[in-house]
Design an enzyme around this catalytic site. Structure first.
Site, PDB file in Angstrom:
ATOM      1  N   ASP A 346       0.861  -1.175   0.000  1.00 13.91           N
ATOM      2  CA  ASP A 346       0.000   0.000   0.000  1.00 13.91           C
ATOM      3  C   ASP A 346       0.901   1.229   0.000  1.00 13.91           C
ATOM      4  OD1 ASP A 346       0.665  -1.155   2.523  1.00 13.91           O
ATOM      5  OD2 ASP A 346      -0.746   0.151   3.536  1.00 13.91           O
ATOM      6  N   GLU A 548      12.625   1.599   7.385  1.00 13.75           N
ATOM      7  CA  GLU A 548      11.539   0.767   6.873  1.00 13.75           C
ATOM      8  C   GLU A 548      11.722   0.404   5.400  1.00 13.75           C
ATOM      9  OE1 GLU A 548       8.289   3.346   6.178  1.00 13.75           O
ATOM     10  OE2 GLU A 548       6.766   1.800   6.351  1.00 13.75           O
TER      11      GLU A 548
HETATM   12  O1  LIG Z   1      -1.044   3.459   8.063  1.00 18.83           O
HETATM   13  C1  LIG Z   1      -1.075   3.151   6.717  1.00 18.83           C
HETATM   14  C2  LIG Z   1      -0.827   1.696   6.437  1.00 18.83           C
HETATM   15  O2  LIG Z   1       0.340   1.286   7.140  1.00 18.83           O
HETATM   16  C3  LIG Z   1       0.669  -0.072   7.118  1.00 18.83           C
HETATM   17  O3  LIG Z   1       1.343  -0.418   5.909  1.00 18.83           O
HETATM   18  C4  LIG Z   1       2.734  -0.258   5.854  1.00 18.83           C
HETATM   19  O4  LIG Z   1       3.399  -0.665   7.063  1.00 18.83           O
HETATM   20  C5  LIG Z   1       3.208  -2.031   7.473  1.00 18.83           C
HETATM   21  C6  LIG Z   1       4.042  -2.232   8.714  1.00 18.83           C
HETATM   22  O5  LIG Z   1       5.408  -2.169   8.443  1.00 18.83           O
HETATM   23  C7  LIG Z   1       3.614  -2.999   6.351  1.00 18.83           C
HETATM   24  O6  LIG Z   1       3.234  -4.292   6.712  1.00 18.83           O
HETATM   25  C8  LIG Z   1       2.938  -2.608   5.035  1.00 18.83           C
HETATM   26  O7  LIG Z   1       3.490  -3.417   4.022  1.00 18.83           O
HETATM   27  C9  LIG Z   1       3.258  -1.143   4.738  1.00 18.83           C
HETATM   28  O8  LIG Z   1       2.749  -0.756   3.493  1.00 18.83           O
HETATM   29  C10 LIG Z   1      -0.502  -0.998   7.349  1.00 18.83           C
HETATM   30  O9  LIG Z   1      -0.154  -2.349   7.143  1.00 18.83           O
HETATM   31  C11 LIG Z   1      -1.682  -0.636   6.469  1.00 18.83           C
HETATM   32  O10 LIG Z   1      -2.767  -1.479   6.695  1.00 18.83           O
HETATM   33  C12 LIG Z   1      -2.032   0.804   6.807  1.00 18.83           C
HETATM   34  O11 LIG Z   1      -3.188   1.186   6.144  1.00 18.83           O
END
Ligand SMILES: OC[C@H]1O[C@H](O[C@H]2O[C@H](CO)[C@@H](O)[C@H](O)[C@H]2O)[C@H](O)[C@@H](O)[C@@H]1O
Length: 594
Positions: A346, A548
């Site tokens: 995302d 990240e």
């Molecule tokens: O807050 C926005 C989005 O954040 C997350 O996505 C991102 O961080 C996660 C944790 O590291 C990772 O798993 C994901 O691949 C990243 O894109 C979250 O998982 C989303 O649901 C959220 O909307």
């Protein structure tokens, strides 16, 4: 009824209505076609009154503080000090200006009085199995400098180790954080809860750090989510209950089993793995595609059980949807936004009809290569576990399922012209309910790191001729850059696009190349891993933190783009560096600098 006929204006109004009707029928049929029978449909998981209230607070905070440095997630992570009705009554009494903002000091005062700090309910927890220098730690790392750094990365597990506070267990209604039985490792910074797919690479790092109990504890928590919800949530928050994330639970258990031989864990996990497999292969996640030879293949897609703004990003989603003309189109977009979050990517042009417009997300109309590879791996793992625990009928069933998915991946995704596996778009398809007919032009020929993820699986990496072709295709793809593998070739400003490189993609592709056993593939894998380690090291030395995501255009450069500011910590980056150092080591005389 006679009135229109006698009305002299009738011919014009009739003609006008006729044209509008034709346009409506035509455009809705186009939309239904392109969105595969209107994906605004589908189940919706209920939200909670606390989330609704915190979203109101989030919206007021944005109006009050403005968009600079505003993180909407912060507000939905705040725990209540006492009951919701008291907080709501006080919030409603705050004096407001016509645009809905309040005075900044009133907002601060309200938050101070009624809410605790974000993350205060997930408390630091010393991992009992952490030792500063684990016995047998990274034996192939000979360089003193790299060893010292690896020990620093290893020590970051202490900073990221957490457990849910007793208050959450006592009064869950005051928290969006979900109760969990044991310790977890969080990604870091704004990600102050355990995440599903992140945990796979966290566990790979923990295993290199010999922290087997911490690794098992993470899995136990994820199993508890399956028991409670029927699937592993995106993350352990009440606002993540409407979707999952790339399903890697069985892969976590397999890696732990390989190191520890813990059969009791396999036995305990087995029923949950069956539940998870069902979740991804039924209802909205299941799609049937009929290939060019007339064979039907059951495949899976991402599809969230939600059609409203994501609470953790509600102000952003509302803005994205604001240009859409109708409530139903907005609902459809909200479902696509949440479904894209389920993909873990995302956001990315991978899911967009128009690369410059996020409102054209169409994730639910895509059969993704990587998701089906993860489920194939899940099927192979379940068959393996079934044999271990003596459940022969399950072993046969899942072995057959894995063969079927193997055939499906070959048939639907493989592109012999490009020597890559390509996502399949459900467009111009002739079916809403039955099987979609496969058409070659619906494969997405754009290049993404996910086009190479099948290499991770033995079915594919054990075929020498195939590995040779795919390795060459990877080398010519444009994805291999000075500091790692780019996510895509499109510089869209989305975080899962160029020039960002993400630890999970580096790891799965490198591990696939290594597993092939080919000497040339291993040389390429090591080259990618060395570049990745160097860029992580350089950025760490410059900023004092692990990141990240990274910008793969230059060694030591961190990533950017997307809807939130780049985060540090960082679970999966730490895990992948340790896993790479365990696999390849670092010779005394190899330079670590860029
Ligand atoms: O807050 C926005 C989005 O954040 C997350 O996505 C991102 O961080 C996660 C944790 O590291 C990772 O798993 C994901 O691949 C990243 O894109 C979250 O998982 C989303 O649901 C959220 O909307």
């Amino acid at each position: 009824m006679a009135i229109p006929l006698q009305n002299p204006k009738f011919p014009f109004s009739f003609f006008f209505i006729f044209i509008i009707t034709i346009i409506f029928i035509f455009s809705s049929s186009l939309m239904a076609d392109s969105a595969t029978c209107s994906n605004s449909d589908g189940p919706i998981k209920p939200s909670t009154p606390l989330i609704s209230f915190l979203q109101r607070l989030q919206s007021t905070a944005l109006k009050t503080l403005g968009p600079t440095n505003f993180d909407p997630k912060l507000y939905v992570d705040l725990p209540l000090k006492s009951d919701l009705s008291t907080a709501e009554a006080a919030f409603d009494k705050l004096p407001r200006s016509p645009n809905g903002s309040v005075a900044a000091r009133d907002l601060d005062g309200f938050i101070e009085q009624h809410l605790d700090g974000a993350g205060s309910d997930l408390v630091a927890a010393e991992p009992g199995d952490f030792v500063p220098v684990p016995e047998g730690f990274l034996p192939k790392v000979k360089s003193k400098e790299v060893r010292a750094w690896a020990l620093e990365v290893h020590s970051l597990w202490k900073n990221l180790s957490r457990k849910v506070s007793d208050e959450v267990k006592g009064r869950p209604g005051l928290h969006t954080l979900l109760p969990l039985p044991g310790r977890v490792v969080i990604p870091g910074s704004r990600f102050r809860e355990v995440y599903y797919w992140d945990s796979y690479w966290v566990i790979r790092g923990l295993l290199a750090s010999k922290m087997y109990e911490t690794a098992k504890s993470i899995v136990n928590n994820l199993l508890s989510l399956v028991n409670e919800h029927g699937f592993v949530l995106n993350g352990a928050r009440a606002y993540y209950t409407n979707r999952s994330q790339p399903p890697l639970l069985s892969a976590m258990i397999l890696e732990i089993y390989k190191r520890t031989g813990d059969l009791a864990l396999v036995k305990r996990a087995f029923p949950s793995l069956l539940k998870e497999h069902h979740f991804w292969n039924s209802g909205i996640h299941k799609v049937v595609i009929q290939d060019a030879e007339g064979c039907n293949h059951v495949m899976s897609r991402y599809y969230a059980m939600w059609n409203k703004p994501r609470p953790e990003s509600a102000t952003i989603d509302e803005e994205t949807a604001s240009k859409l003309p109708s409530a139903s189109l907005k609902e459809q977009l909200y479902r696509e936004l949440a479904s894209t979050a389920e993909s873990g990517w995302d956001f990315s042009t991978r899911w967009m009809r128009n690369a410059s417009d996020l409102a054209t997300l169409a994730t639910t109309s895509i059969i993704p290569v990587d998701l089906n590879v993860y489920i194939l791996q899940m099927e192979l793992n379940i068959a393996f576990f079934a044999r271990l625990i003596g459940d022969h009928s399950a072993a046969e069933k899942f072995s057959a399922a894995s063969q079927a998915r193997h055939a499906a991946i070959n048939s639907i995704f493989w592109n012999a012209k490009m020597d890559q596996w390509l996502d399949y778009w459900l467009i111009n398809s002739n079916s809403c309910k039955g099987a979609h007919s496969w058409q070659g032009q619906n494969q997405n020929e754009n290049i993404f790191a996910s086009n190479f993820i099948p290499l991770w699986i033995e079915f594919f990496n054990s075929d020498g001729a195939l590995v040779k072709k795919v390795t060459k295709s990877l080398q010519n793809s444009g994805l291999l850059r000075d500091a790692g593998i780019a996510t895509s070739l499109s510089n869209s400003g989305q975080q899962w696009d160029f020039p960002n490189g993400w630890a999970p993609m580096q790891h799965m592709i490198v591990e696939g190349l290594v597993r092939s056993g080919s000497k040339e593939a291993r040389i390429l894998a090591e080259d990618i891993a060395v570049k990745w380690i160097r860029t992580n090291y350089a950025a760490y030395k410059k900023t004092g933190a692990m990141h990240e995501k990274y910008d793969v255009e230059a060694c030591g450069k961190t990533g950017g783009g997307g809807e939130y500011v780049p985060q540090t910590g960082f679970g999966w980056s730490n895990g992948v560096v340790l896993a790479f150092l365990e696999e390849f080591g670092w010779p005394q005389d190899r330079e670590i600098g860029c």
